[in-house]
Design a protein around this motif. Structure first.
Motif, short mmCIF file in Angstrom:
data_model
loop_
_atom_site.label_atom_id
_atom_site.label_comp_id
_atom_site.label_asym_id
_atom_site.label_seq_id
_atom_site.Cartn_x
_atom_site.Cartn_y
_atom_site.Cartn_z
N ASP A 61 0.86 -1.18 0.00
CA ASP A 61 0.00 0.00 0.00
C ASP A 61 0.90 1.24 0.00
N SER A 69 0.43 4.28 0.71
CA SER A 69 0.30 5.21 1.83
C SER A 69 1.14 4.79 3.04
N SER A 70 1.47 3.50 3.14
CA SER A 70 2.27 3.04 4.28
C SER A 70 3.60 2.42 3.87
N SER A 71 3.87 2.38 2.59
CA SER A 71 5.06 1.67 2.12
C SER A 71 6.36 2.31 2.61
N SER A 72 6.45 3.62 2.65
CA SER A 72 7.68 4.27 3.09
C SER A 72 8.01 3.91 4.53
N ALA A 73 7.02 3.95 5.40
CA ALA A 73 7.24 3.60 6.81
C ALA A 73 7.60 2.12 6.94
N ARG A 74 6.93 1.26 6.18
CA ARG A 74 7.21 -0.17 6.26
C ARG A 74 8.63 -0.48 5.79
N ARG A 87 11.15 0.48 8.38
CA ARG A 87 11.22 -0.50 9.47
C ARG A 87 11.98 -1.74 9.05
#
Length: 79
Positions: free
Chosen positions: A5, A7-12, A15
């Motif tokens: 996704d 919208s959350s890929s950068s944060a994932r 991590r």
């Protein structure tokens, strides 16, 4: 391209890079497919082994067998 996704890929990914979380193996497989490398490549701690994996996967079945036979011969010489 690997099904994350946006919208959350950068944060994932952050991590994953920092070692807080490990991606599921399916994610490594998808990433490998996009980058044309085997999933095992992402788990190599040795750069030379990672390069060997890339080169090996690009060979046809006959040449892969030759590589395995050569490795077996070299190992036998060590004994």
């Amino acid at each position: 391209m690997i099904g994350l996704d946006e919208s959350s890929s950068s944060a994932r990914i952050s991590r994953y890079e920092t070692g807080i979380h490990e991606p599921p193996f399916a994610t490594a497989q998808n990433l490998g497919q996009v980058l044309n490398v085997p999933a095992a490549y992402f788990y190599c701690e040795d750069d030379k082994l990672a390069e060997l994996l890339i080169q090996y996967t690009r060979l046809d079945a006959k040449r892969r067998k030759q590589v395995l036979n050569l490795a077996a011969e070299l190992h036998a010489e060590m004994d």
